[in-house]
Scaffold this motif. Sequence first.
Motif, short mmCIF file in Angstrom:
data_model
loop_
_atom_site.label_atom_id
_atom_site.label_comp_id
_atom_site.label_asym_id
_atom_site.label_seq_id
_atom_site.Cartn_x
_atom_site.Cartn_y
_atom_site.Cartn_z
N GLY A 37 0.85 -1.05 -0.06
CA GLY A 37 0.11 -0.15 -0.02
C GLY A 37 0.96 1.21 -0.18
O GLY A 37 0.51 2.20 0.64
N ASN A 38 2.06 1.22 -0.72
CA ASN A 38 3.00 2.35 -0.81
C ASN A 38 2.85 2.87 -2.09
O ASN A 38 3.45 2.40 -3.01
N ALA A 39 2.35 4.28 -2.02
CA ALA A 39 2.51 5.04 -3.34
C ALA A 39 3.76 5.78 -3.58
O ALA A 39 3.86 6.36 -4.80
N LYS A 40 4.85 5.95 -2.71
CA LYS A 40 5.93 6.82 -2.77
C LYS A 40 6.68 5.95 -3.92
O LYS A 40 7.04 5.23 -3.91
N GLY A 41 6.91 7.07 -4.99
CA GLY A 41 7.57 6.38 -6.18
C GLY A 41 6.76 5.70 -7.11
O GLY A 41 7.40 5.36 -8.15
N LEU A 42 5.63 5.54 -6.78
CA LEU A 42 4.57 4.74 -7.82
C LEU A 42 4.61 5.20 -9.09
O LEU A 42 4.98 4.49 -10.12
N ILE A 43 4.68 6.44 -9.45
CA ILE A 43 4.34 7.03 -10.78
C ILE A 43 5.64 6.90 -11.73
O ILE A 43 5.45 6.58 -12.82
N GLU A 44 6.65 7.19 -10.96
CA GLU A 44 7.72 6.99 -11.55
C GLU A 44 8.13 5.64 -11.89
O GLU A 44 8.62 5.41 -13.16
N ASP A 45 7.78 4.60 -11.21
CA ASP A 45 8.20 3.48 -11.62
C ASP A 45 7.01 2.75 -12.81
O ASP A 45 7.35 2.05 -13.51
N LEU A 46 5.86 3.47 -12.62
CA LEU A 46 4.83 2.99 -13.68
C LEU A 46 5.58 3.68 -14.82
O LEU A 46 5.48 2.92 -16.25
N ASP A 47 5.92 4.95 -14.99
CA ASP A 47 6.58 5.37 -16.27
C ASP A 47 7.64 4.88 -16.78
O ASP A 47 7.86 4.44 -17.99
N GLU A 48 8.44 4.12 -15.93
CA GLU A 48 9.50 3.31 -16.24
C GLU A 48 8.90 1.97 -16.96
O GLU A 48 9.80 1.55 -18.17
N ALA A 49 8.04 1.52 -16.42
CA ALA A 49 7.37 0.23 -16.90
C ALA A 49 7.00 0.47 -18.11
O ALA A 49 7.00 -0.63 -18.99
N LEU A 50 6.33 1.29 -18.45
CA LEU A 50 5.81 1.65 -19.92
C LEU A 50 6.71 1.80 -20.93
O LEU A 50 6.25 1.45 -22.18
N THR A 51 7.67 1.70 -20.71
CA THR A 51 8.97 1.68 -21.56
C THR A 51 9.16 0.52 -22.03
O THR A 51 9.92 -0.03 -23.30
N ILE A 52 8.66 -0.65 -21.15
CA ILE A 52 9.12 -2.14 -21.59
C ILE A 52 7.81 -3.00 -22.05
O ILE A 52 8.01 -3.92 -22.34
N LYS A 53 6.52 -2.46 -21.44
CA LYS A 53 5.51 -3.29 -21.75
C LYS A 53 4.26 -2.22 -21.90
O LYS A 53 4.11 -1.29 -21.33
N GLY A 54 3.17 -2.99 -22.35
CA GLY A 54 1.98 -2.10 -22.37
C GLY A 54 1.19 -1.89 -20.96
O GLY A 54 1.45 -2.54 -19.92
N ALA A 55 0.41 -0.82 -20.87
CA ALA A 55 -0.21 -0.44 -19.80
C ALA A 55 -1.27 -1.45 -19.22
O ALA A 55 -1.15 -2.01 -18.11
N LEU A 56 -1.92 -2.25 -20.24
CA LEU A 56 -2.92 -3.29 -19.66
C LEU A 56 -2.25 -4.46 -19.35
O LEU A 56 -2.75 -5.24 -18.40
N ASP A 57 -0.96 -4.69 -19.88
CA ASP A 57 -0.07 -5.85 -19.29
C ASP A 57 0.35 -5.72 -17.90
O ASP A 57 0.40 -6.60 -17.21
N ILE A 58 0.66 -4.27 -17.88
CA ILE A 58 1.26 -4.09 -16.36
C ILE A 58 0.15 -4.34 -15.35
O ILE A 58 0.25 -4.92 -14.48
N VAL A 59 -1.06 -3.80 -15.80
CA VAL A 59 -2.29 -4.02 -14.99
C VAL A 59 -2.50 -5.69 -14.76
O VAL A 59 -2.58 -6.00 -13.64
N ASN A 60 -2.49 -6.28 -15.63
CA ASN A 60 -3.02 -7.67 -15.77
C ASN A 60 -1.77 -8.58 -15.03
O ASN A 60 -2.30 -9.43 -14.29
N GLU A 61 -0.71 -8.39 -15.25
CA GLU A 61 0.49 -9.35 -14.82
C GLU A 61 1.24 -8.82 -13.51
O GLU A 61 1.61 -9.69 -13.00
N ASP A 62 1.26 -7.59 -13.54
CA ASP A 62 1.99 -7.20 -12.26
C ASP A 62 1.26 -6.62 -11.07
O ASP A 62 1.31 -6.91 -10.03
#
Length: 919
Positions: A656-681
């Motif tokens: 339940g830790n949102a600190k740094g979440l947005i930065e991590d999501l932006d980095e993840a978007l460079t390697i996979k799609g948004a729906l895959d991030i939701v679905n898989e991670d």
Amino acid sequence: MTSALRSALGSRLLILDGAMGTMLQAADLSLDDFDGLEGCNEILNVTRPDVISEIHDRYLAAGADLIETNTFGANLSALGEYNIAERAVELAGAATRLARRAADAASTPDRPRFVVGSVGPGTKLPTLGHIAFAAIRDVYQQTIEAMIDEGADAVQIETCQDLLQAKAAVIGAHRAAAARGVDLPVMVDITVETTGTMLLGSETGAALTVLEPLGIDAIGMNCATGPAEMAEHLRTLSGAARVPVTCMPNAGLPVITGEGARYPLGPEDLTEALTDYAQRFGLSVVGGCCGTTPEHIAMVSAALAGRPVAPRHPVHVDAVASLYSEVPLSQDTAYLAIGERTNANGSKAFREAMLAENWDECIDIAKTQTRDGAHLLDLCVDYVGRDGTADMATLAARMSTAVTLPVVLDSTEPQVLRTGLEHLAGRCIINSVNFEDGDGPESRYQRVMPLVREHGAGVVALTIDEEGQARTREWKVRVASRLIDDLVGRWGMEVGDILVDCLTFPIATGQQETRRDGVETIEAIRELKSRYPGVRTTLGVSNISFGLNPAARIVLNSVFLHEAVEAGLDSAIVHAAKILPIDRIPEEQRDVALDLVWDRRGTDAPAPRGVEGYDPLTRFLELFEGVTAASMKAEREAELAAMPLLERLKQRIIDGNAKGLIEDLDEALTIKGALDIVNEDLLAGMQVVGELFGSGRMQLPFVLQSAEVMKTAVAHLEPHMEKTDAGGKGTLVLATVKGDVHDIGKNLVDIIVSNNGYSVVNLGIKQPVQAIIRAAEEHHADAIGMSGLLVKSTMVMRDNLLELNREGLARNYPVMLGGAALTRSYVEHDLNDLFEGEVRYARDAFEGLRLMDSVMAVKHGVPGSSLPEIRARRVPARPRAGSVGGAEAATSGGSGKSGGADPAQPDVRSDVARPTPAG
């Protein structure tokens, strides 16, 4: 007559009369008739008794069993508007004489007629500070005594818009009956606006929770709306009230015309509605309010008078309430958390704000506890040198409207408790009652318990007797048993409204005599719950760690609370934000804390700690030497930063830790799609949350923290999700069901389904079935989705499906259900068996999407298309961890609880791979 009325009330349907005001408006009355007091209907009891008597006669001739006195405005505030408040008793007595004379004339041995004293709300709201509780209570008592003296068989406290006013009237009625030595049935009607709540925002469930423990004899609804708008609220009362249920609607919602208000429902319409409700909701009394006439009552009486009362099977839930909503004392998914930060003796911040009379800061502290996950608030203003009564009056009045949680009133002074009870509109708990100074006539116990009984409060009962605070298991249980027996036997309390505090003491003092205090408390809880299964237990948890540094206190409090809950603890007075899930505590800290709680020293401790000379207290102090809460948090952040990116995203959801979440999501978007991030991670993290939640290792506030982080993540990713079929593939109406406020998962369903080309109508939380139906009809929905986190929501969903059946709409709308307490078996077998249409279980947002695809394929006649096959019911094999699965939390963990009529039994699941969404 009273005993005859009681007997009739429980056995046959009684007919109450219709509107008095409507009839008076139709009469040809002059200003002289009103003695110059235009609009003061009560003055007619002495100036035009013939008019009032004629109206009574007409309603009795129409078939009314009960007639109400013309005293709706015979109260302090209403008569005060005319400067004749001192005439309340006179006018109440005159009105009752007229009604009594008419009823006696119409009575026969086979059909007695009864007089009911009408008690109106007045024109001022005590919850908003317009008028003092004690002032209106005392005048209510005086007027009801006059009604009793002149022959009233019962009183009806009606058109209640403010629960504090209703409480004052009920207490006034009971005091009047006691003063006159009579048995006086007390009926209460609340008024629910078209907004779905009472005028001040009170839900129907809150009203029932507040009023039923006061000792009323019937509860129902009148005024404000016609019968159509009352159905949802009558369903609530019918399903939970242990007293008879009544209904007196207006003749429809008024239509404003050039000639004034006109009520649209004629006698046939009103009779049709009340006939339906009498059977469906097991009504005991029906009648009419504004706009109804003798013609309405004649037709209602012809259809319903004398019918047996239809059976009901109410399910009672022990609960307390704020002005706004009720809170069950048994939580589905957690212990009952009582916020401790509004206690002047336990919270420095609150004390300093109170001493400075910074009341806004005091309320902000209360609101913060609400956000942190507290269910109730412990309010204590006792402080040396302060006027506790004045402080309580100020804070209780403010908290009543500004805070949505019920209050536990905590004081050693009976007058301070009384003040709190007279300013809080909800149902409170009194903390505490005990035998410290015995139970003689002058004891605090004997001074507090009459307040508890009169106000229908619950109690925290401390295991303290004349010898002091109980330290051993045997002593604690002995005192608790004595308290329970006395509270139930002498004071008429229900076991479920008693919270026994077995007390705990600091175990880190180093003194030999304190080492086993934690063990003794836990074992006392265990034995007490075994002896009295219905009783509840509570603890001031932070006492266990007194003397340690803040970081050590957080860990010891969290571990001790976990162990106490395992032993049967129902509630805890805690700072919820400073309790950690057991799995979030580092292993050695957790294990040494457990040794300390259970006093495992030397070789008594498990390996590898169980060696000669091992002392958990010494080791615990070593572990936290120089450690602060901030350093613990920094260490955890460092651990997160060292994880691989996608694993870190999953862990952020778990923590339940949102600190740094947005930065991590932006980095993840460079390697996979948004729906895959939701679905898989992200959903993988929620699956772990579900498993921890179901096994009891994570409590609901932390689940909701995780869900909030999930919500933030999905909202950030949503713009990056490719939308398909922008023209719209179909329409889904989504709602969290009535009585449930949890919507994170439902909102995730909205995002996933709408991003795959569907139109989603998201109604929000606490939605009654009629609102869901209206939205489905208005938006030409292709399916309905209902969601909820709580166990009680499963029953609401069941009732909603039955209502769709009743409305003939079941085959129009396939329904998908999701939520933590649901299981596939319960939905697709038990609920499917009673639903005339198609209903399916949506385990997560992606299964919701797959179901929508299937619904639309069937609707468009795609060859070979069908809804997913219902799986065969499986034989229960082993208990499984529950989860926050289903549409509500959008996890992939499932609930793991049973199908069968009880959704809480274990069930084996046969899961399949998650479908890959389009886009």
